[in-house]
Design a protein around this motif. Sequence first.
Motif, PDB file in Angstrom:
ATOM      1  N   ALA A 196      91.190   0.839  60.490  1.00 26.73           N
ATOM      2  CA  ALA A 196      91.898  -0.444  60.542  1.00 26.73           C
ATOM      3  C   ALA A 196      91.599  -1.179  61.845  1.00 26.73           C
ATOM      4  O   ALA A 196      91.365  -2.394  61.849  1.00 26.73           O
ATOM      5  CB  ALA A 196      93.398  -0.215  60.389  1.00 26.73           C
ATOM      6  N   VAL A 197      91.582  -0.443  62.953  1.00 26.53           N
ATOM      7  CA  VAL A 197      91.254  -1.070  64.248  1.00 26.53           C
ATOM      8  C   VAL A 197      89.811  -1.564  64.232  1.00 26.53           C
ATOM      9  O   VAL A 197      89.507  -2.670  64.709  1.00 26.53           O
ATOM     10  CB  VAL A 197      91.494  -0.066  65.404  1.00 26.53           C
ATOM     11  CG1 VAL A 197      90.935  -0.591  66.712  1.00 26.53           C
ATOM     12  CG2 VAL A 197      92.977   0.217  65.546  1.00 26.53           C
ATOM     13  N   GLY A 198      88.918  -0.761  63.677  1.00 24.78           N
ATOM     14  CA  GLY A 198      87.511  -1.167  63.588  1.00 24.78           C
ATOM     15  C   GLY A 198      87.330  -2.433  62.771  1.00 24.78           C
ATOM     16  O   GLY A 198      86.554  -3.328  63.146  1.00 24.78           O
ATOM     17  N   LEU A 199      88.026  -2.532  61.658  1.00 27.89           N
ATOM     18  CA  LEU A 199      87.936  -3.754  60.847  1.00 27.89           C
ATOM     19  C   LEU A 199      88.509  -4.956  61.594  1.00 27.89           C
ATOM     20  O   LEU A 199      87.998  -6.072  61.481  1.00 27.89           O
ATOM     21  CB  LEU A 199      88.658  -3.559  59.516  1.00 27.89           C
ATOM     22  CG  LEU A 199      87.961  -2.652  58.505  1.00 27.89           C
ATOM     23  CD1 LEU A 199      88.859  -2.407  57.299  1.00 27.89           C
ATOM     24  CD2 LEU A 199      86.636  -3.256  58.067  1.00 27.89           C
ATOM     25  N   GLY A 200      89.553  -4.731  62.367  1.00 25.63           N
ATOM     26  CA  GLY A 200      90.109  -5.825  63.187  1.00 25.63           C
ATOM     27  C   GLY A 200      89.118  -6.292  64.237  1.00 25.63           C
ATOM     28  O   GLY A 200      88.983  -7.500  64.492  1.00 25.63           O
ATOM     29  N   VAL A 201      88.417  -5.346  64.857  1.00 24.44           N
ATOM     30  CA  VAL A 201      87.404  -5.697  65.856  1.00 24.44           C
ATOM     31  C   VAL A 201      86.260  -6.475  65.209  1.00 24.44           C
ATOM     32  O   VAL A 201      85.787  -7.482  65.756  1.00 24.44           O
ATOM     33  CB  VAL A 201      86.888  -4.428  66.576  1.00 24.44           C
ATOM     34  CG1 VAL A 201      85.666  -4.725  67.423  1.00 24.44           C
ATOM     35  CG2 VAL A 201      87.997  -3.820  67.427  1.00 24.44           C
ATOM     36  N   VAL A 202      85.810  -6.030  64.036  1.00 19.16           N
ATOM     37  CA  VAL A 202      84.742  -6.738  63.330  1.00 19.16           C
ATOM     38  C   VAL A 202      85.195  -8.153  62.982  1.00 19.16           C
ATOM     39  O   VAL A 202      84.434  -9.124  63.120  1.00 19.16           O
ATOM     40  CB  VAL A 202      84.303  -5.971  62.062  1.00 19.16           C
ATOM     41  CG1 VAL A 202      83.393  -6.806  61.185  1.00 19.16           C
ATOM     42  CG2 VAL A 202      83.608  -4.677  62.445  1.00 19.16           C
TER      43      VAL A 202
END
Length: 137
Positions: free
Chosen positions: A20-26
């Motif tokens: 979820a954090v990775g998708l937010g960063v992307v």
Amino acid sequence: MTGQAKIVVWLLAVLCGLAAVGLGVVAAIADLDTAGQVASVAGSIAGLAGVALSCYTLVRPSAAGSHETAATAAGARSVAAGGSIGRAVTGDRVTLTTPPVPPAVAGISGSAQAMGERGVAAAGGVGEAFTGDDTRA
């Protein structure tokens, strides 16, 4: 829940949080189209992993099946059942005039151990137990 199961659950929770954090960063660094495509691929992988886990769960031996039903009667005229007992009669000259009463709890299986003379034990329910002599029911 076993210790290994707790570890797996926590690892999956952390992995989902990191995803979820990775998708937010992307989404923040790139544009929303790229984030949508990444989320679509991640969702597809998660869905396939869920299907594989479901299939594995269906074909593996169940936890209930690994613990065999154990019913032990150790004593003269003792009765033990790994499930439910409708009626148990261990007495001499018992006259039964009524139909058996269904056990209070049905569909339960497990271990039961009857000890001593005319003992009655069930992992489930016991509808009736006649252990005396010359009784009428």
